[in-house]
Design an enzyme around this catalytic site. Structure first.
Site, PDB file in Angstrom:
ATOM      1  N   CYS A 148       0.785  -1.234  -0.067  1.00 35.67           N
ATOM      2  CA  CYS A 148      -0.197   0.173  -0.024  1.00 35.67           C
ATOM      3  C   CYS A 148       0.966   1.105  -0.064  1.00 35.67           C
ATOM      4  CB  CYS A 148      -0.765   0.035   1.477  1.00 35.67           C
ATOM      5  SG  CYS A 148      -2.412   1.246   0.940  1.00 35.67           S
ATOM      6  N   CYS A 161       0.034   4.213   1.695  1.00 39.12           N
ATOM      7  CA  CYS A 161      -0.579   5.299   2.718  1.00 39.12           C
ATOM      8  C   CYS A 161       0.873   5.611   3.599  1.00 39.12           C
ATOM      9  CB  CYS A 161      -1.737   4.749   3.491  1.00 39.12           C
ATOM     10  SG  CYS A 161      -1.589   3.334   4.417  1.00 39.12           S
ATOM     11  N   CYS A 183      -3.854   6.106   0.128  1.00 33.72           N
ATOM     12  CA  CYS A 183      -3.086   4.950  -0.289  1.00 33.72           C
ATOM     13  C   CYS A 183      -2.878   4.791  -1.977  1.00 33.72           C
ATOM     14  CB  CYS A 183      -4.292   3.686  -0.176  1.00 33.72           C
ATOM     15  SG  CYS A 183      -5.105   3.946   1.434  1.00 33.72           S
ATOM     16  N   LYS A 206     -12.234  -5.161   2.616  1.00 36.58           N
ATOM     17  CA  LYS A 206     -11.538  -4.151   3.692  1.00 36.58           C
ATOM     18  C   LYS A 206     -12.504  -2.987   3.769  1.00 36.58           C
ATOM     19  CE  LYS A 206      -7.636  -1.435   4.617  1.00 36.58           C
ATOM     20  NZ  LYS A 206      -6.261  -0.955   4.316  1.00 36.58           N
ATOM     21  N   ARG A 234      -3.014   3.844  12.651  1.00 35.19           N
ATOM     22  CA  ARG A 234      -2.548   4.977  12.126  1.00 35.19           C
ATOM     23  C   ARG A 234      -1.502   5.833  12.614  1.00 35.19           C
ATOM     24  NH1 ARG A 234      -8.021   6.470   8.745  1.00 35.19           N
ATOM     25  NH2 ARG A 234      -8.185   4.247   7.628  1.00 35.19           N
ATOM     26  N   ARG A 267     -10.935   7.557   3.570  1.00 33.38           N
ATOM     27  CA  ARG A 267     -10.805   6.346   2.618  1.00 33.38           C
ATOM     28  C   ARG A 267     -12.093   5.781   2.185  1.00 33.38           C
ATOM     29  NH1 ARG A 267      -5.559   6.637   3.995  1.00 33.38           N
ATOM     30  NH2 ARG A 267      -4.534   5.697   5.847  1.00 33.38           N
ATOM     31  N   GLU A 314     -16.431  -8.141  -4.054  1.00 31.63           N
ATOM     32  CA  GLU A 314     -15.115  -7.964  -3.986  1.00 31.63           C
ATOM     33  C   GLU A 314     -14.426  -8.945  -3.877  1.00 31.63           C
ATOM     34  OE1 GLU A 314     -13.137  -5.336  -4.301  1.00 31.63           O
ATOM     35  OE2 GLU A 314     -14.637  -3.584  -3.711  1.00 31.63           O
ATOM     36  N   LYS A 343     -11.402  -7.723   6.757  1.00 32.42           N
ATOM     37  CA  LYS A 343     -10.833  -6.658   7.631  1.00 32.42           C
ATOM     38  C   LYS A 343     -11.833  -5.714   8.078  1.00 32.42           C
ATOM     39  CE  LYS A 343      -7.105  -3.503   7.900  1.00 32.42           C
ATOM     40  NZ  LYS A 343      -6.205  -2.758   7.498  1.00 32.42           N
ATOM     41  N   SER A 359      -6.105  -2.997  14.830  1.00 30.38           N
ATOM     42  CA  SER A 359      -5.544  -2.286  15.848  1.00 30.38           C
ATOM     43  C   SER A 359      -6.372  -1.958  16.934  1.00 30.38           C
ATOM     44  CB  SER A 359      -4.750  -1.249  15.395  1.00 30.38           C
ATOM     45  OG  SER A 359      -5.538  -0.219  14.484  1.00 30.38           O
ATOM     46  N   TYR A 401      -2.108  -8.689  16.725  1.00 30.49           N
ATOM     47  CA  TYR A 401      -1.217  -8.140  17.628  1.00 30.49           C
ATOM     48  C   TYR A 401      -1.168  -8.840  18.775  1.00 30.49           C
ATOM     49  CZ  TYR A 401      -1.892  -4.469  14.251  1.00 30.49           C
ATOM     50  OH  TYR A 401      -1.820  -3.807  13.029  1.00 30.49           O
TER      51      TYR A 401
END
Ligand code: PBG
Length: 331
Positions: free
Chosen positions: A125, A127, A135, A200, A210, A222, A238, A253, A279, A318
């Site tokens: 990406c 971004c 992006c 996404k 971010r 976005r 998609e 996501k 996140s 994470y």
């Protein structure tokens, strides 16, 4: 079709719940550390290990630290990591993304050499690399599609050259999977797989990322390329399109607010399906744990298990290291 169970008192569904041995024998979903992909943020410099304030336990790391981290991740038995790069300089066209000496490319070479058994995935990406935080390329008020896709193909190829085992386009522009596939094939990488961020969503749950990736858009948002959280039929379109273009693994996501989408995608396509436990999902739990409001380990395992139960074959999270430590003590 759900089978009808018999009627009480003949049927007592509690019978299989009375003791742990039997509970574990009838358990339908088993989480494994082999399901995990651990996200890592690479920054310039040496000896840098800087905690992301909104993501306790997550760090921005320089290449030398990333190598150590990858050693540990590999020793724990986690099969894969995904790299995000924060370059020294950002510009309008995100040139750090497809620089053969870029930050992710450096990390790939160093880790490939030091920890050859670890699977290295890269987020493809722009971004993190653009001065405006979008992006792709911006012209006027528009984030342009086709010219941005061309840059993404350069980024993916550059990652492949540097040793990536898989590339993961996360931009949500139209046609990028096919374009990347063609460029990889034309350059001798026809066996390099693509994991596409296929469904996404334009999500508020990316907030802490971010900060970690220093990729907050300077203006706008976005929503012209990421999906509307209200839609799931569109997610199937998609995913179908990405599969047609050559995606090997399809991703949904975020994960937790989109378990229905994970379920539908797995049911419909039967493809290897990934889910990104993002996140904000991580930070929400960490914050609640800090407040003393929930049992962190328990809620973490419940979150991860629910993602797998919904149909995910693999989970970008994470929590990978923490969850692995718990899984290892359960054996
Ligand atoms: C885009 C990208 C994002 C995430 C992964 N890849 C951010 C975005 O789309 O704004 C978010 C991951 C997370 O929140 O953990 N390069």
């Amino acid at each position: 079709m759900v089978e009808r169970s018999g009627q009480y008192p003949i049927s007592r569904l509690r019978r299989t719940r009375m003791q742990e041995t039997l509970r574990s024998m009838v358990r339908e979903t088993e989480l494994s550390k082999r399901d995990f992909i651990y996200p890592l943020f690479v920054v310039p410099g040496t000896g840098v290990k800087k905690e992301v304030s909104s993501m306790p336990g997550v760090y921005q790391m320089s290449v030398d630290q990333i190598v150590q981290e990858c050693r540990e991740v590999h020793e724990l038995g986690i099969p894969a990591v995904i790299f995000f790069g924060i370059p020294e300089h950002k510009d309008e066209v995100g040139s750090g993304a497809y620089d053969d000496n870029g930050i992710v490319q450096q990390a790939l070479r160093a880790v490939k050499k030091d920890v050859p058994g670890l699977m290295l995935i890269t987020d493809v990406c722009l971004c993190e690399y653009t001065s405006h935080g979008h992006c792709g390329i911006v012209r006027g008020n528009e984030i342009v599609n086709d010219d941005s896709v061309e840059l993404l193909t350069k980024e993916a190829l550059s990652h492949a050259h540097a040793g990536a085992d898989m590339v993961a386009p996360s931009d949500m522009f139209d046609g990028r999977v096919g374009a990347i596939r063609r460029v990889l094939d034309a350059n001798g990488y026809s066996t390099l797989p693509i994991m596409s961020y296929a469904a996404k969503y334009a999500s508020g749950f990316y907030g802490p990322f971010r900060e970690a990736a220093e990729s907050t858009p300077k203006f706008g948002d976005r929503r012209s390329h990421q999906m509307d959280p209200a839609n799931s039929d569109e997610a199937l379109r998609e995913v179908a399109q990405d599969i047609e273009e050559g995606a090997d693994i399809v991703m949904v996501k975020p994960a937790l607010s989109y378990l229905d989408v994970i379920y539908r995608v797995k049911e419909r396509f039967g493809m290897p399906t990934a889910a990104y436990n993002v996140s904000g999902e991580y930070s929400l739990l960490k914050a609640a744990v800090r407040m003393g409001w929930v049992d962190g380990d328990r809620v973490m395992m419940e979150m991860l298990t629910s993602i797998k139960r919904a149909g995910a074959d693999m989970i970008l999270t994470y929590f990978a290291k923490e969850a692995t430590r718990i899984l290892d003590t359960q054996r």
